[in-house]
Design an enzyme around this catalytic site. Sequence first.
Site, PDB file in Angstrom:
ATOM      1  N   HIS A 135       0.328  -1.166   0.136  1.00  0.00           N
ATOM      2  CA  HIS A 135       0.014   0.050  -0.287  1.00  0.00           C
ATOM      3  C   HIS A 135       1.266   1.450  -0.101  1.00  0.00           C
ATOM      4  O   HIS A 135       0.405   2.228  -0.425  1.00  0.00           O
ATOM      5  CB  HIS A 135      -0.573   0.480   0.924  1.00  0.00           C
ATOM      6  CG  HIS A 135      -2.015  -0.903   1.374  1.00  0.00           C
ATOM      7  ND1 HIS A 135      -2.122  -2.018   2.076  1.00  0.00           N
ATOM      8  CD2 HIS A 135      -2.319  -1.262  -0.223  1.00  0.00           C
ATOM      9  CE1 HIS A 135      -3.272  -3.011   1.410  1.00  0.00           C
ATOM     10  NE2 HIS A 135      -3.332  -2.649   0.312  1.00  0.00           N
ATOM     11  N   ARG A 181      -0.060 -27.922   4.204  1.00  0.00           N
ATOM     12  CA  ARG A 181       0.756 -26.937   5.564  1.00  0.00           C
ATOM     13  C   ARG A 181       0.377 -25.727   4.807  1.00  0.00           C
ATOM     14  O   ARG A 181       0.376 -25.494   3.479  1.00  0.00           O
ATOM     15  CB  ARG A 181       2.044 -27.258   3.914  1.00  0.00           C
ATOM     16  CG  ARG A 181       2.862 -25.758   5.626  1.00  0.00           C
ATOM     17  CD  ARG A 181       4.354 -25.900   4.667  1.00  0.00           C
ATOM     18  NE  ARG A 181       5.206 -24.806   5.145  1.00  0.00           N
ATOM     19  CZ  ARG A 181       5.659 -23.734   5.021  1.00  0.00           C
ATOM     20  NH1 ARG A 181       7.054 -24.326   3.495  1.00  0.00           N
ATOM     21  NH2 ARG A 181       6.946 -22.809   5.246  1.00  0.00           N
ATOM     22  N   HIS A 203       5.688 -17.023   8.628  1.00  0.00           N
ATOM     23  CA  HIS A 203       5.452 -17.256   6.618  1.00  0.00           C
ATOM     24  C   HIS A 203       6.011 -15.969   6.818  1.00  0.00           C
ATOM     25  O   HIS A 203       4.417 -15.145   5.775  1.00  0.00           O
ATOM     26  CB  HIS A 203       4.886 -18.120   7.213  1.00  0.00           C
ATOM     27  CG  HIS A 203       4.801 -19.035   4.759  1.00  0.00           C
ATOM     28  ND1 HIS A 203       4.942 -19.733   4.754  1.00  0.00           N
ATOM     29  CD2 HIS A 203       5.650 -17.520   4.420  1.00  0.00           C
ATOM     30  CE1 HIS A 203       5.830 -19.700   3.396  1.00  0.00           C
ATOM     31  NE2 HIS A 203       5.810 -18.586   2.685  1.00  0.00           N
ATOM     32  N   ASN A 215       9.544 -19.878   8.829  1.00  0.00           N
ATOM     33  CA  ASN A 215       9.641 -20.362   6.969  1.00  0.00           C
ATOM     34  C   ASN A 215      11.163 -18.979   6.502  1.00  0.00           C
ATOM     35  O   ASN A 215      10.737 -17.638   6.421  1.00  0.00           O
ATOM     36  CB  ASN A 215       8.772 -19.844   6.271  1.00  0.00           C
ATOM     37  CG  ASN A 215       8.806 -20.430   4.703  1.00  0.00           C
ATOM     38  OD1 ASN A 215       8.825 -21.546   4.368  1.00  0.00           O
ATOM     39  ND2 ASN A 215       8.693 -19.406   3.690  1.00  0.00           N
ATOM     40  N   GLU A 216      12.210 -20.338   6.008  1.00  0.00           N
ATOM     41  CA  GLU A 216      12.606 -19.719   5.040  1.00  0.00           C
ATOM     42  C   GLU A 216      13.827 -18.472   5.651  1.00  0.00           C
ATOM     43  O   GLU A 216      13.644 -17.148   5.501  1.00  0.00           O
ATOM     44  CB  GLU A 216      12.726 -19.248   3.844  1.00  0.00           C
ATOM     45  CG  GLU A 216      11.972 -19.905   2.874  1.00  0.00           C
ATOM     46  CD  GLU A 216      11.442 -19.748   1.811  1.00  0.00           C
ATOM     47  OE1 GLU A 216      11.049 -20.717   1.023  1.00  0.00           O
ATOM     48  OE2 GLU A 216      10.747 -18.440   1.162  1.00  0.00           O
ATOM     49  N   ASN A 256      13.493 -26.200   1.942  1.00  0.00           N
ATOM     50  CA  ASN A 256      12.265 -25.222   0.556  1.00  0.00           C
ATOM     51  C   ASN A 256      13.744 -26.027  -0.285  1.00  0.00           C
ATOM     52  O   ASN A 256      14.693 -25.027  -0.315  1.00  0.00           O
ATOM     53  CB  ASN A 256      11.525 -24.022   1.309  1.00  0.00           C
ATOM     54  CG  ASN A 256      10.671 -23.720   2.135  1.00  0.00           C
ATOM     55  OD1 ASN A 256      10.537 -25.280   2.709  1.00  0.00           O
ATOM     56  ND2 ASN A 256      10.317 -23.238   2.263  1.00  0.00           N
ATOM     57  N   TYR A 266      14.013 -24.757  -4.961  1.00  0.00           N
ATOM     58  CA  TYR A 266      13.760 -24.838  -5.839  1.00  0.00           C
ATOM     59  C   TYR A 266      14.957 -24.936  -7.388  1.00  0.00           C
ATOM     60  O   TYR A 266      14.151 -25.771  -8.039  1.00  0.00           O
ATOM     61  CB  TYR A 266      13.219 -23.622  -5.772  1.00  0.00           C
ATOM     62  CG  TYR A 266      11.658 -23.388  -4.948  1.00  0.00           C
ATOM     63  CD1 TYR A 266      10.823 -23.635  -5.647  1.00  0.00           C
ATOM     64  CD2 TYR A 266      11.998 -23.151  -4.175  1.00  0.00           C
ATOM     65  CE1 TYR A 266       9.221 -23.602  -5.483  1.00  0.00           C
ATOM     66  CE2 TYR A 266      11.076 -23.015  -3.689  1.00  0.00           C
ATOM     67  CZ  TYR A 266       9.243 -23.436  -4.095  1.00  0.00           C
ATOM     68  OH  TYR A 266       8.151 -23.042  -2.925  1.00  0.00           O
ATOM     69  N   GLU A 268       8.283 -27.282   0.112  1.00  0.00           N
ATOM     70  CA  GLU A 268       8.719 -26.380  -0.150  1.00  0.00           C
ATOM     71  C   GLU A 268       9.295 -27.555  -1.761  1.00  0.00           C
ATOM     72  O   GLU A 268       9.962 -27.599  -2.057  1.00  0.00           O
ATOM     73  CB  GLU A 268       8.618 -24.906  -0.646  1.00  0.00           C
ATOM     74  CG  GLU A 268       7.561 -24.308   0.673  1.00  0.00           C
ATOM     75  CD  GLU A 268       8.132 -22.356   0.339  1.00  0.00           C
ATOM     76  OE1 GLU A 268       8.682 -22.436  -0.585  1.00  0.00           O
ATOM     77  OE2 GLU A 268       7.202 -22.355   1.164  1.00  0.00           O
TER      78      GLU A 268
END
Length: 514
Positions: A64, A102, A147, A191-192, A334, A336, A405
């Site tokens: 925003h 999850r 997260h 998370n991460e 996680n 990728y 992930e």
Amino acid sequence: MSKCCGISLFVLSLAIGVQSSNLQCYETEFPEGFLFSASSSAYQIEGAWNKDGRTDSIWDDLVHQRPYLVRDNATGDIADNSYYVYKRDIEILRELGLQVYRFSISWNRILPTGFPNKINYEGVAYYDNLINELLKYNIIPVVTIYHFDLPQSLQELGGWVNPYVVDWLGDYARVVFNLFGDRVKFWITVNEPQQICYYGYGDVMNAPALNYKGIAEYYCAKNVLLAHARAYHIYDEEFREFQQGIIFIAISAEWYEPASSDKNDILAAYDSNMFTYGQYAHPIFSETGDFPQKMKDRIAERSVMQGFVRSRLPQLSEQEIDYIRGSSDVFGLNHYSTFYASRNQSAYTNYESPSFFDDMAAYTFQPPEWRLSPDAGVATVPWGFYKLLQFIKREYNNPPVFVTENGFGDNGGLKDNDRVTHLKGYLCALLKAINHGSDIIGYSVWSLLDSFEWMCGYNCKFGLYQVDYSSKNRTRTPRLSAHFYQQLIRTGRLDPDFEPDLSVPMTSDINVLN
């Protein structure tokens, strides 16, 4: 043999293996009891950003106040509308036949001030309903406590660079353990951490986008590790005995492969692995604890050269090292993709100083042929996944691993053949790692649905299900990859030759509790 030399030879031994994007799956059966899952997170799918007592998170503030940072000025204000249509999401889980889901809890939906002085029971009711509906159909909730969506009120007090964040996360964790721990048996603390700290505090790729390079991300790293450990010890000491659950952290880890057999490139790859995920995994999972020694030495040396009076990487005391070490029941992973790493002088000497990449002193890259198509949002390198899993096994004494992930991004469309190819390759690599001794207990695809993908907005699609963002309720439609995943779950077997068919209807397995 020196420790450094041993590390070099170890990384070199990993570098010699097969490097084909198409691993041969000689073993296709998953172990009995293996957990198949799909993942999501609160800000990315819930919407209802200002409804029923929810206050702003750092992502509400970013989209925003600085909309230009997000592609197409997108927001998570409505996202997938899951706050209102969560039952459809659970129908999707049933269609897939999933045993596990999850998802994350929005801190500011539960604690509107960020502190436990006020609990928002309208927000509590949403998660109660979601959890109860999952359990109704024998679907196990795996709940991420944090997260990416820190309450904005806490960011204004310094966020993850304020050491009091350790208390703040601990207090919040205790609230959700009390509220939901009678039914939730799998907890993820954070998370991460690298994406929280480097992306959010050392750069502008995640909220709060401070871009305070070479300093803020390291203060954040220490505080995230201690906050995670605080949540772990609260659960372990106050709740585990009667709630009988497990609790762990989810660490993002890409694999860094030497770009050549040159010693400098081998060291560059090892350092890249240690500076990225090792920064967070080593203090928790190694026998010695603490940050990786090479990282400590390099940052201390660079800090002196730059005129600092102490290392920019804050020291962990012996008490803090002991507090963090061993504070995870499972290695949440996680993953990728994979990168080559080089110490080619001309490639990495132009990094801003001080900065994380200047400290790491490595150039990382991906050959274009690793991408299945020009539109692929992720390079497909299954052999790197296998090497990462084997490295975790050897480096950290083979901890139980839950792949929390793994997925593939593209531009959308129902015929997502590239995603199917990608998932087949990575699941093949996972099976290969299991059959070579890795203790892998579960796999969660990212993601169940298309969602708000942070700075990419809605341009990169990761969902097994396509979401129609022009429809009021965000209609969900299964892709080819959903049909592939359904067949995998039903059979417990990876069939590399299986070709999913969109004309076959997705029907749910009925597994309602009596």
